[in-house]
Design an enzyme around this catalytic site. Structure first.
Site, short mmCIF file in Angstrom:
data_model
loop_
_atom_site.label_atom_id
_atom_site.label_comp_id
_atom_site.label_asym_id
_atom_site.label_seq_id
_atom_site.Cartn_x
_atom_site.Cartn_y
_atom_site.Cartn_z
N GLU A 1 0.88 -1.31 0.01
CA GLU A 1 0.19 -0.03 0.02
C GLU A 1 0.92 1.21 -0.05
O GLU A 1 0.57 2.13 0.74
CB GLU A 1 -1.05 -0.05 1.17
N GLU B 1 -7.00 -7.62 -0.57
CA GLU B 1 -7.81 -7.44 0.82
C GLU B 1 -8.97 -6.83 0.91
O GLU B 1 -9.39 -6.05 0.79
CB GLU B 1 -6.81 -6.30 1.74
#
Length: 609
Positions: free
Chosen positions: A147, A227
Site C-alpha cells: 500500500e 484485501e
C-alpha cells in the site's frame, strides 16, 4: 493461467506470527475445508531481525516450516514480504532499531534505510526462492512493499530499487505485484511498471467501480482484490469492530461472479502477543488492542463462526468444496492467588546493567530498547508547597508515563494526545520516577518516525527538569529466568507492581481466556510467555486469549501480572471459556473520564474528553 489452464484463487489471510505454532496446522486445515485454494502471508521484518544482523527463523518464527505445512494441505501461497507490511503490527513490520539513526527517512531511497533493507532481503529472499511455484514450491506470487500509495513519500526510485532486488533474487518468472486502495492518488503512487497492480476494498464499496480503477492500471490480466475486508481492527477505548456476515458474503459473491481473484483479509486474525500490536494515527495516536480477532471467519481462537459457514456456502457456488466435515472448535476450559512486589523493589532484576545518565531525557531507540518500558528518574529541584504542573512539552510522552514520587504512585498518568500534564507537590530532593510505556509504534496513518519514551523535555512549573537517570527495563527476560524475586512488598495496591500466582490444570491443556476483574492496566505472562496488554477500564477488550499450548497439564503453571496503576483489594484473576471483546465502550470510556477528572490538573481538563 496455472500450468496452462485457466485458474482463479480464493484465498484468506493468516499470520503465522499471531498464532501459536501448535495451532498452525489446525487453522490451515479449517481454511482448506472452507473451500480456499490459497492463503496470503505477511513476513514481518522486525520479528525475524530483532537486532541488526541477528536473525531468528526458529520456533514460532520458523517461516519455512509454516510454508511446508501450507504445502502439505495443498494450498497455494501469496507472499507479502514487505519490507513494510502494515498489518496493524508494531511499526508496520519495520524494526525499531532503524530509528537509532534519528534522521532516517523510512520507505524511501534514504541510503541508511536502503542499506538495511538490502541486507534483510539478502537473507529473506534466498529462503523464499525454493518455495516459488516454478521451483516446485507453492508460492504463486510475491508482493513488493505494501500500500505504498498511502504513504507520503511517493518515491518511485525506491519502488524501482525494490523491483530490481526482488527480480535479481527471485528471477523473472515469479509474478510480482502491488496492492493499493481504490483512489486515484493511492494507485498513482503505489503502482510501477513491472509490478502487477492489484486493489483492496471491503463490502462497503461498489465492486464494479473498484475493479474499473484497477483496469486503468492493468487493462488486461486478472482482476484481483488482495484485501477483501471480512472485519476490522479494534482500538483501545473504541467499540469492537464487526462487519455483517450477510454483507460480506453478498459482496464476495459479486466479486466471484466477475471472475475475479480474491483474498479475504483476515480469514483468521489471531493475537498480538507481547508488545507486537501497532497503532494508527488518525486525528491522534490510536493504539491497537491485544486481540486481533478482526471479526474474521475464524475467531481469535481459531473457531469457525457463522460468518465462515456463510462464506463457505458462497464459495461452493463457484468451486467444489473438499469432502469431509469442518474440524470442530478447539476445546475451552474455565480453570479453578498472590504475592506482590513493587516494580521499584526489583529494579536490579529488571535492569541488571548500569543505568544511563543524561542531562535531558533520551528515547527508547537511543538506548536500543525495542519495546516495553523504561524508567526515567530525577530529583525535585525545589520544594513545592502548593501544586505545580508536571508536563511534557510538545506532546512529548510516547506513549504513557506513570508518575511516582518517592516510590508512591501519584494520582495521574501522562498520556499521549490525551493528558499532557498533572499537578504534583513535594519536597526538595524527592525522587520523581516516570515509568514510560510504549503502546506500539505507528503502522499506518502518519509520516514521521514514531520514537518512544520521553521525546521532549519534562517541565515542572516553569523549570525544565534535568539530570536524569534512565533504566531500560527488560521485564520479559526477568519473568522468564529470574522469577519469582525474593523481594516482597505486600502492602498497598497502587502503583506499578507484579503479582505472582500459581495454578494447576491436572491432565488438561486446553484453550481459555483470562479475565482480570477490578484490575486497571498492565501486562500478563503465563509460564514466561507474554500474553500481551490488558486495559479493561479503557476497553473494549476484557479477556486475553490463553492458548492451551502455553499451559502444562503435568506441572505447576506460573502467572505474573504487572499492574501499572491500581490493583483490586482482593487481587484475583479468572479463567473463562468465552472471550469478551465488546464491553460497551461508553461505560469504560466514562469510567476513564471520571478517573481523569479526579486528577488535579484543572488547566488540562479538556484532555479528559
Amino acid at each position: 493461467l496455472k500450468d496452462g489452464a485457466r485458474f482463479r484463487y480464493i484465498s484468506g489471510s493468516i499470520h503465522y506470527f499471531r498464532v501459536p505454532p501448535a495451532y498452525w496446522k489446525d487453522r490451515l486445515l479449517k481454511m482448506y475445508m472452507s473451500g480456499l485454494n490459497a492463503v496470503q502471508i505477511y513476513v514481518p521484518w522486525n520479528y525475524h531481525e530483532p537486532q541488526p544482523g541477528v536473525y531468528n527463523f526458529s520456533g514460532d518464527r520458523d517461516l519455512e516450516k509454516f510454508l511446508n505445512l501450507v504445502a502439505e494441505l495443498d494450498l497455494l501461497v501469496i507472499l507479502r514480504p514487505g519490507p513494510y507490511i502494515c498489518a496493524e503490527w508494531e511499526m508496520g513490520g519495520l524494526p525499531s532499531w532503524l530509528l537509532t539513526k534519528p534522521d532516517i527517512a523510512l520507505r524511501t531511497t534514504d541510503s541508511d534505510y536502503l542499506q538495511a533493507v538490502d541486507r534483510w532481503l539478502g537473507v529473506l529472499l534466498p529462503k523464499i526462492k525454493p518455495h516459488l511455484y516454478h521451483n516446485g514450491g507453492n508460492i504463486i506470487s510475491v508482493q513488493v512493499e505494501n500500500e505504498y500509495g498511502s504513504y507520503y513519500a511517493c518515491d518511485y526510485n525506491y519502488m524501482r530499487h525494490l523491483l530490481g532486488v526482488f527480480r535479481a533474487s527471485l528471477g523473472e518468472e515469479v509474478v510480482l505485484f502491488t496492492t493499493d486502495g481504490t483512489s486515484a492518488s493511492e494507485l498513482k503512487c503505489g503502482t510501477l511498471q513491472g509490478l502487477y497492480a492489484t486493489v483492496d476494498f471491503g463490502p462497503e464499496e461498489n465492486v464494479t467501480e473498484a475493479f474499473m480503477l484497477q483496469r486503468l492500471y492493468e487493462p488486461k490480466g486478472p482482476l484481483v482484490n488482495s484485501e477483501y475486508y471480512t472485519g476490522w481492527l479494534d482500538y483501545w477505548g473504541e467499540a469492537h469492530s464487526t462487519k455483517s456476515a450477510k454483507k460480506v458474503a453478498n459482496s464476495l459473491q459479486k466479486i466471484l461472479e466477475m471472475g475475479a481473484n480474491v483474498n479475504m483479509y483476515m480469514f483468521q486474525g489471531g493475537t498480538n502477543f507481547g508488545y507486537w500490536s501497532g497503532a494508527d494515527y488518525k486525528d491522534g495516536y490510536k493504539p491497537i488492542t491485544t486481540s486481533y480477532d478482526y471479526d474474521a471467519p475464524l475467531s481469535e481462537a481459531g473457531d469457525p463462526t457463522d460468518k465462515l459457514y456463510i462464506i463457505r456456502s458462497v464459495i461452493s457456488k463457484f468451486q467444489e468444496l473438499p469432502a469431509g466435515p469442518m474440524p470442530p472448535p478447539t476445546p475451552k476450559f474455565a480453570y479453578g492467588y498472590v504475592s506482590r512486589v513493587a516494580l521499584l523493589d526489583v529494579l536490579a532484576i529488571l535492569s541488571p546493567s548500569l543505568p544511563f545518565y543524561s542531562s535531558y531525557p533520551i528515547t527508547f531507540e537511543a538506548l536500543k530498547q525495542a519495546h516495553g518500558f523504561m524508567l526515567y528518574r530525577t530529583l525535585l529541584p525545589q520544594e513545592i508547597v502548593e501544586s505545580a504542573l508536571l508536563s511534557a512539552s510538545g506532546n512529548g510522552v510516547h506513549d504513557l508515563a506513570y508518575v511516582l514520587l518517592n516510590g508512591v504512585r501519584w494520582r495521574g498518568t501522562l498520556e499521549r494526545d490525551r493528558v499532557n500534564g498533572i499537578n504534583i507537590s513535594g519536597q526538595l530532593g524527592d525522587t520523581l520516577d516516570l515509568v514510560v510505556e510504549s503502546m506500539g509504534r505507528i503502522n499506518f496513518g502518519a509520516n514521521d518516525s514514531d520514537f518512544k519514551g520521553l521525546i521532549h523535555n519534562i517541565t515542572l512549573g516553569t523549570s525544565i527538569l534535568s539530570d536524569w537517570i534512565i533504566y531500560p527495563l527488560d521485564i520479559d527476560t526477568a519473568v522468564a529466568h529470574a522469577w519469582p524475586p525474593t523481594a516482597q512488598s505486600s502492602s498497598g495496591h497502587r502503583g506499578p507492581a507484579f503479582y505472582t500466582g500459581t495454578f494447576t490444570t491436572p491432565g488438561i491443556s486446553e484453550d481459555s481466556y483470562l479475565k482480570l476483574p477490578g484490575w486497571t492496566k498492565g501486562q500478563v505472562w503465563i509460564n514466561g510467555f507474554n500474553l500481551g496488554r490488558f486495559w479493561p477500564v479503557r476497553g473494549p477488550q476484557q479477556t486475553l486469549y490463553v492458548p492451551g499450548s502455553f499451559l502444562s497439564g503435568s506441572a505447576i503453571n506460573t502467572l505474573v501480572v504487572l499492574e501499572l496503576q491500581e490493583a483490586p483489594d482482593n487481587p484475583k484473576v479468572l479463567f473463562v471459556s468465552r472471550p469478551l471483546l465488546n464491553e460497551p465502550v461508553l461505560l469504560s470510556s466514562w469510567k476513564a473520564v471520571f478517573q481523569c477528572l479526579l486528577q488535579p490538573h484543572f488547566p488540562y481538563i479538556k484532555s479528559c474528553f
